[in-house]
Design an enzyme around this catalytic site. Structure first.
Site, PDB file in Angstrom:
ATOM      1  N   ASN A  83       0.824  -1.206   0.000  1.00  0.00           N
ATOM      2  CA  ASN A  83       0.000   0.000   0.000  1.00  0.00           C
ATOM      3  C   ASN A  83       0.862   1.263   0.000  1.00  0.00           C
ATOM      4  O   ASN A  83       0.367   2.367  -0.185  1.00  0.00           O
ATOM      5  CB  ASN A  83      -0.940   0.010   1.218  1.00  0.00           C
ATOM      6  CG  ASN A  83      -0.206  -0.224   2.515  1.00  0.00           C
ATOM      7  OD1 ASN A  83       0.111  -1.364   2.835  1.00  0.00           O
ATOM      8  ND2 ASN A  83       0.100   0.825   3.250  1.00  0.00           N
ATOM      9  N   THR A  84       2.157   1.087   0.180  1.00  0.00           N
ATOM     10  CA  THR A  84       3.056   2.249   0.238  1.00  0.00           C
ATOM     11  C   THR A  84       4.477   1.802  -0.125  1.00  0.00           C
ATOM     12  O   THR A  84       4.735   0.613  -0.307  1.00  0.00           O
ATOM     13  CB  THR A  84       3.021   2.878   1.664  1.00  0.00           C
ATOM     14  OG1 THR A  84       3.844   4.050   1.677  1.00  0.00           O
ATOM     15  CG2 THR A  84       3.538   1.916   2.720  1.00  0.00           C
ATOM     16  N   ILE A  86       8.189   0.816  -1.357  1.00  0.00           N
ATOM     17  CA  ILE A  86       8.765   0.015  -2.446  1.00  0.00           C
ATOM     18  C   ILE A  86       7.715  -0.924  -3.047  1.00  0.00           C
ATOM     19  O   ILE A  86       7.640  -1.102  -4.264  1.00  0.00           O
ATOM     20  CB  ILE A  86       9.967  -0.789  -1.899  1.00  0.00           C
ATOM     21  CG1 ILE A  86      11.056   0.165  -1.406  1.00  0.00           C
ATOM     22  CG2 ILE A  86      10.515  -1.729  -2.953  1.00  0.00           C
ATOM     23  CD1 ILE A  86      12.116  -0.494  -0.541  1.00  0.00           C
ATOM     24  N   TYR A 236      15.973  -6.443  13.969  1.00  0.00           N
ATOM     25  CA  TYR A 236      15.747  -6.186  12.522  1.00  0.00           C
ATOM     26  C   TYR A 236      16.811  -6.899  11.691  1.00  0.00           C
ATOM     27  O   TYR A 236      16.489  -7.586  10.711  1.00  0.00           O
ATOM     28  CB  TYR A 236      15.770  -4.680  12.242  1.00  0.00           C
ATOM     29  CG  TYR A 236      15.521  -4.349  10.773  1.00  0.00           C
ATOM     30  CD1 TYR A 236      14.274  -4.548  10.185  1.00  0.00           C
ATOM     31  CD2 TYR A 236      16.546  -3.838   9.969  1.00  0.00           C
ATOM     32  CE1 TYR A 236      14.049  -4.256   8.835  1.00  0.00           C
ATOM     33  CE2 TYR A 236      16.324  -3.546   8.622  1.00  0.00           C
ATOM     34  CZ  TYR A 236      15.069  -3.749   8.065  1.00  0.00           C
ATOM     35  OH  TYR A 236      14.859  -3.469   6.729  1.00  0.00           O
TER      36      TYR A 236
HETATM   37  N1  LIG Z   1      13.390   1.654   2.919  1.00  0.00           N
HETATM   38  C1  LIG Z   1      14.630   1.186   3.004  1.00  0.00           C
HETATM   39  O1  LIG Z   1      15.604   1.947   3.059  1.00  0.00           O
HETATM   40  C2  LIG Z   1      14.875  -0.299   3.011  1.00  0.00           C
HETATM   41  C3  LIG Z   1      16.198  -0.751   3.075  1.00  0.00           C
HETATM   42  C4  LIG Z   1      16.435  -2.113   3.094  1.00  0.00           C
HETATM   43  C5  LIG Z   1      15.367  -2.995   3.049  1.00  0.00           C
HETATM   44  N2  LIG Z   1      14.092  -2.525   2.999  1.00  0.00           N
HETATM   45  C6  LIG Z   1      13.004  -3.514   2.970  1.00  0.00           C
HETATM   46  O2  LIG Z   1      12.086  -3.186   1.945  1.00  0.00           O
HETATM   47  C7  LIG Z   1      10.789  -3.692   2.267  1.00  0.00           C
HETATM   48  C8  LIG Z   1       9.746  -2.626   1.991  1.00  0.00           C
HETATM   49  O3  LIG Z   1       9.953  -1.574   2.902  1.00  0.00           O
HETATM   50  P1  LIG Z   1       9.601  -0.046   2.577  1.00  0.00           P
HETATM   51  O4  LIG Z   1      10.856   0.703   2.677  1.00  0.00           O
HETATM   52  O5  LIG Z   1       8.751   0.080   1.375  1.00  0.00           O
HETATM   53  O6  LIG Z   1       8.770   0.289   3.898  1.00  0.00           O
HETATM   54  P2  LIG Z   1       7.308   0.849   4.120  1.00  0.00           P
HETATM   55  O7  LIG Z   1       7.061   2.037   3.255  1.00  0.00           O
HETATM   56  O8  LIG Z   1       7.160   1.021   5.588  1.00  0.00           O
HETATM   57  O9  LIG Z   1       6.374  -0.344   3.609  1.00  0.00           O
HETATM   58  C9  LIG Z   1       6.299  -1.527   4.335  1.00  0.00           C
HETATM   59  C10 LIG Z   1       5.039  -2.254   3.952  1.00  0.00           C
HETATM   60  O10 LIG Z   1       4.963  -3.434   4.742  1.00  0.00           O
HETATM   61  C11 LIG Z   1       3.662  -3.481   5.314  1.00  0.00           C
HETATM   62  N3  LIG Z   1       3.600  -4.227   6.556  1.00  0.00           N
HETATM   63  C12 LIG Z   1       4.192  -3.940   7.738  1.00  0.00           C
HETATM   64  N4  LIG Z   1       3.832  -4.828   8.654  1.00  0.00           N
HETATM   65  C13 LIG Z   1       2.998  -5.707   8.056  1.00  0.00           C
HETATM   66  C14 LIG Z   1       2.280  -6.837   8.483  1.00  0.00           C
HETATM   67  N5  LIG Z   1       2.294  -7.245   9.760  1.00  0.00           N
HETATM   68  N6  LIG Z   1       1.505  -7.497   7.592  1.00  0.00           N
HETATM   69  C15 LIG Z   1       1.448  -7.098   6.317  1.00  0.00           C
HETATM   70  N7  LIG Z   1       2.081  -6.008   5.845  1.00  0.00           N
HETATM   71  C16 LIG Z   1       2.849  -5.335   6.724  1.00  0.00           C
HETATM   72  C17 LIG Z   1       3.306  -2.043   5.528  1.00  0.00           C
HETATM   73  O11 LIG Z   1       1.907  -1.915   5.737  1.00  0.00           O
HETATM   74  P3  LIG Z   1       1.328  -0.696   6.633  1.00  0.00           P
HETATM   75  O12 LIG Z   1       1.483   0.524   5.783  1.00  0.00           O
HETATM   76  O13 LIG Z   1      -0.073  -1.084   6.902  1.00  0.00           O
HETATM   77  O14 LIG Z   1       2.170  -0.649   7.870  1.00  0.00           O
HETATM   78  C18 LIG Z   1       3.773  -1.451   4.237  1.00  0.00           C
HETATM   79  O15 LIG Z   1       2.856  -1.662   3.232  1.00  0.00           O
HETATM   80  C19 LIG Z   1      10.870  -4.142   3.719  1.00  0.00           C
HETATM   81  O16 LIG Z   1      10.978  -5.536   3.771  1.00  0.00           O
HETATM   82  C20 LIG Z   1      12.148  -3.512   4.233  1.00  0.00           C
HETATM   83  O17 LIG Z   1      12.741  -4.270   5.259  1.00  0.00           O
HETATM   84  C21 LIG Z   1      13.819  -1.200   2.969  1.00  0.00           C
END
Ligand SMILES: NC(=O)c1ccc[n+]([C@@H]2O[C@H](COP(=O)([O-])OP(=O)(O)OC[C@H]3O[C@@H](n4cnc5c(N)ncnc54)[C@H](OP(=O)(O)O)[C@@H]3O)[C@@H](O)[C@H]2O)c1
Length: 395
Positions: A83-84, A86, A236
């Site tokens: 929903n948000t 990546i 984490y």
């Molecule tokens: N951003 C970075 O710099 C970075 C770096 C390395 C790795 N990553 C990895 O990339 C992936 C995507 O992260 P992002 O940066 O796009 O973060 P984000 O914007 O916070 O998105 C995370 C997504 O995961 C969902 N989520 C969280 N808890 C959940 C649950 N219990 N059940 C189902 N969905 C859940 C969130 O839903 P809600 O909106 O409802 O909470 C949101 O849609 C993650 O695995 C993260 O570890 C990100």
């Protein structure tokens, strides 16, 4: 010496000081004029150089984009947490290329908003809002039951959802939240969907991990971080290391089935992932400003996932760790087959799945055969690179 004034022509015009040379004055003025322009041009050149270097650096930060134009019309895809961030950008691109996407999110309202936005932007009506809370094993099972009733095949599973550095809390099943959501929820989800993935070969699984795994260790004695909870460097990082060990183990288990699994680090991306950041307000604001330049956009952060999901040249490629769309070697603790085996067995117990492999043979001193030296080699001293197994049907 006193300054003698020489009257000129006695007409009342200003008298020039003695020794005044009008030519020298003109030259000096010209030089000043030239000096101004010289400085201007110099500063302009420096400015252009700085901007060029900043542009170059920004391009490096954003990383390579996935540019191949291949379409995946009608392919069935599940993306978790989209929903948000990546995940949303990933769905946007997959929808543009004609995929039928099941958006698996924990907040139906936010999921619906993202779904409608993506449908408007892509004109792809094949997007579905499905409820999935990875912090609840029951929710995972319910999601899979509904999906299986709707689809007989799954071409692409993207395990993207994640949480980072939250205060210690537990999932609905009593597991530490970050390990529970980032690893265990996806572990169960993937295992329950294996039969559908095998129906659609060649099919792919993409696991979004993180470079944070470099700081991670699998704490066998304290997997749920009960004794020692570190928000980022502890829980984490452990969960993201678990993502990689899971990928490696699963790729070995799926060897020869036509289902591949790879994992990636998306880069440092400007998303909501740092929502649990607990620093002072000024630090949050500073981070917001700095992130505008130094962090990737969510679109740029989705590119490695997209390559792993789409690139025809990666057909058959499995068990890899990618960053900036390139395959990278793993550090020893992320390719330790003994830890991967242990984590797999432990995860099976925690999510209530039957063992996929027979339990390891115990040797005389109580440790499992082919394990326990912690450096990824077997007890016989040979590197344990392949795992010969029969993959049981998880349906
Ligand atoms: N951003 C970075 O710099 C970075 C770096 C390395 C790795 N990553 C990895 O990339 C992936 C995507 O992260 P992002 O940066 O796009 O973060 P984000 O914007 O916070 O998105 C995370 C997504 O995961 C969902 N989520 C969280 N808890 C959940 C649950 N219990 N059940 C189902 N969905 C859940 C969130 O839903 P809600 O909106 O409802 O909470 C949101 O849609 C993650 O695995 C993260 O570890 C990100």
């Amino acid at each position: 010496m006193s300054e003698a004034v020489t009257p000129i022509g006695g007409t009342g015009t200003t008298a020039l000081p003695a020794g005044f040379d009008p030519t020298a004055e003109a030259v000096e003025k010209t030089l000043c004029f030239r000096g101004f322009w010289a400085w201007f041009v110099l500063l302009l050149l420096i400015g252009i150089c700085v901007l060029f270097v900043m542009w170059l650096l920004r391009k490096c930060i954003l990383g390579p984009a996935y540019r191949k134009a291949n379409r995946i019309d009608g392919k069935v895809v599940i993306v978790t947490g989209c929903n948000t961030g990546i995940g949303k950008e990933t769905v946007l691109e997959l929808a543009r290329r004609g995929a039928k996407v099941y958006m698996a999110c924990r907040d139906p309202g936010r999921c619906e908003a993202a779904r409608i936005e993506i449908m408007d932007r892509t004109q792809n009506q094949q997007l579905f809002n499905r409820s999935l809370d990875l912090g609840s094993l029951e929710s995972v099972r319910n999601f899979v039951t509904r999906f299986k009733a709707e689809e007989s095949r799954l071409d692409l599973l993207i395990n993207n959802a994640g949480i980072m550095a939250c205060p210690r809390s537990l999932t609905a099943d009593g597991y530490e939240q970050q390990l529970g959501v980032n690893h265990l929820g996806h572990f169960l989800l993937t295992n329950l969907l294996l039969d559908r993935l095998k129906q659609a070969t060649p099919s792919r699984i993409v696991v979004v991990s993180s470079a944070a795994h470099l700081f991670g260790r699998i704490h066998r004695e304290d997997l749920m971080s009960e004794r020692n909870y570190g928000k980022f460097f502890g829980a984490y990082s452990q969960s993201k290391l678990a993502n990689i060990l899971f990928t490696r183990k699963l790729s070995a288990l799926l060897h020869g089935t036509g289902v591949t699994v790879n994992c990636c680090h998306p880069g440092v991306v400007r998303t909501e992932l740092n929502r649990h950041f607990a620093g002072p307000a000024w630090m949050k604001s500073a981070l917001q400003v700095v992130s505008l330049y130094f962090f990737k956009t969510p679109k740029a952060g989705a590119q490695t996932t997209l390559r792993l999901a789409l690139d025809p040249s990666l057909e058959g490629s499995t068990g890899g760790y990618y960053s900036d769309s390139m395959r990278f070697p793993l550090v020893p603790w992320a390719r330790n087959t003994d830890t991967a085996d242990w984590l797999w067995r432990e995860s099976e117990k925690l999510v209530g799945l039957p063992p996929i492999e027979p339990p390891p043979v115990q040797n005389g001193n109580g440790s499992a055969n082919g394990s326990a030296n912690g450096n990824g080699s077997t007890g016989t001293g040979t590197p344990a690179e392949t795992v010969d197994t029969v993959v049981v049907n998880r349906s």
